[in-house]
Design an enzyme around this catalytic site. Sequence first.
Site, PDB file in Angstrom:
ATOM      1  N   SER A 127      34.683  36.760  40.648  1.00  0.00           N
ATOM      2  CA  SER A 127      35.073  36.315  41.979  1.00  0.00           C
ATOM      3  C   SER A 127      34.122  35.223  42.434  1.00  0.00           C
ATOM      4  O   SER A 127      32.949  35.202  42.020  1.00  0.00           O
ATOM      5  CB  SER A 127      34.986  37.503  42.931  1.00  0.00           C
ATOM      6  OG  SER A 127      34.859  37.051  44.256  1.00  0.00           O
ATOM      7  N   LYS A 162      30.060  42.700  39.550  1.00  0.00           N
ATOM      8  CA  LYS A 162      30.886  41.698  38.864  1.00  0.00           C
ATOM      9  C   LYS A 162      30.041  40.824  37.939  1.00  0.00           C
ATOM     10  O   LYS A 162      30.490  40.438  36.860  1.00  0.00           O
ATOM     11  CB  LYS A 162      31.622  40.823  39.890  1.00  0.00           C
ATOM     12  CG  LYS A 162      32.807  41.518  40.513  1.00  0.00           C
ATOM     13  CD  LYS A 162      33.931  41.640  39.491  1.00  0.00           C
ATOM     14  CE  LYS A 162      35.128  42.380  40.027  1.00  0.00           C
ATOM     15  NZ  LYS A 162      36.175  42.603  39.025  1.00  0.00           N
TER      16      LYS A 162
END
Length: 313
Positions: free
Chosen positions: A108, A141
Site C-alpha cells: 500500500s 505490509k
Amino acid sequence: MNKPDKIYIAGHRGLVGAAILRHLQQQGYDNLLTATHQELDLSHQLQVQNFFQQHQPDYVFLAAAKVGGIHANNRYPAEFIYQNLAIETHVIESAYRAGVRKLLFLGSSCIYPKFAPQPMREQHLLTGELEPTNQWYAVAKIAGIKMCQAYYQQYGFKAISLMPTNLYGIGDNFHLENAHVIPALLRKFHQAKMTNAKHVEVWGTGQPRREFLYVDDLADACVFLMQSYQQAEIVNIGVGNDISIAELAQLVKKVVDYQGDIIFDPSKPDGTPRKLLDISLLSKLGWSAKTDLEQGLTHTYHWFLANQDKCRH
Ligand code: GDP
C-alpha cells in the site's frame, strides 16, 4: 498465466480480491480457487498449509488483509499488526512449499515514510519515519514485501509486490467511522441528502492531498503484471495525480447531488499531509489507469444505492 491454470485469490470478498476475481472471470479464466473465512482461516498456519497442499494452485493473488481508515488503524493496532503478519507469513510460505509458480502480494502507498519526497518513488521505502496513525499496518505490509523479496532471493520463488495508492470502488466498506474517506463521504453526503441536513462534517482540515485509484483499474494492473513482471523490486500502482480532501468533498457532493454545506472538523486527524506515487516504473512497464475520479465515484455511488442493504456498514 494461461486460461486453464489454477488461480487462488486470497481475500476474494474484500474490495481488491473481489475486483481481481471479477476481472479474471471477465477475461475467461475459469479455474479460480477461493475460500471464505469460514472455510479457511488465513491466520491459522496449519489450515493454510493444508489448503495449499490439497489444492496446489499455480498462481496466487494475495489480496487478503485487515484494512481500514485512519480511525480503525488507530483504534485496533494489535489486530492490524497481528492479522496482517499472520496472513502474509502463512500464505507466502505455504505457496512456496506447495510449488506455486508465481505469487502477487499487495502492499500500500501508506507504507512509505510520512515525509517521503512527493511523488514517492519505490526507492523511498524505509528511508524515514512512518505516519503514526497507520504504522501497525505499514510495518506488517513492509514485512510482507521483504518476505517476498527474501523468498525470491533465496529460493527463486517468483513473488512480486505491488504498492497501490488509496483505493475505492464497488464492494467497499461504508462504515461511517472505520471506512476510508471515499466510502465514508459518499455515505455521509447521501444520508445528509436524504435527511435534508444543512451541512456535512468532513474530518480534518481538508488540506491533506490523496491520490485515488478505482479498484477495477487496480485489478487490471494486477493481472497485467502477473503476466508480464518478473522482478523482486516493488512497483507503485497509481494514477499519477492527487487532489485535496476539500476538493474531494466537493466532487462527492456533486456526484451525490447534495445541496447543503461542507464543514471541516480540525479536531479529527489529517494523517499524512500528502500521498502521491511516482508511477514512472509502471508507465514504463506499459500500464495506465482508465477510470477518472468522477466516473469512478459515480459507479461507486450507484453501487452503494443498489446495495445499501448488503454493503458493509
Ligand atoms: P489515510 O489515507 O490513511 O489517511 O486514510 P483515510 O482514507 O481514512 O483518510 C484520508 C483523509 O481523509 C484524512 O485526512 C482524513 O482525515 C480525511 N477524511 C475526511 N473525512 C473523512 C471521513 O469521514 N472518513 C475518513 N476515513 N477520512 C476522512
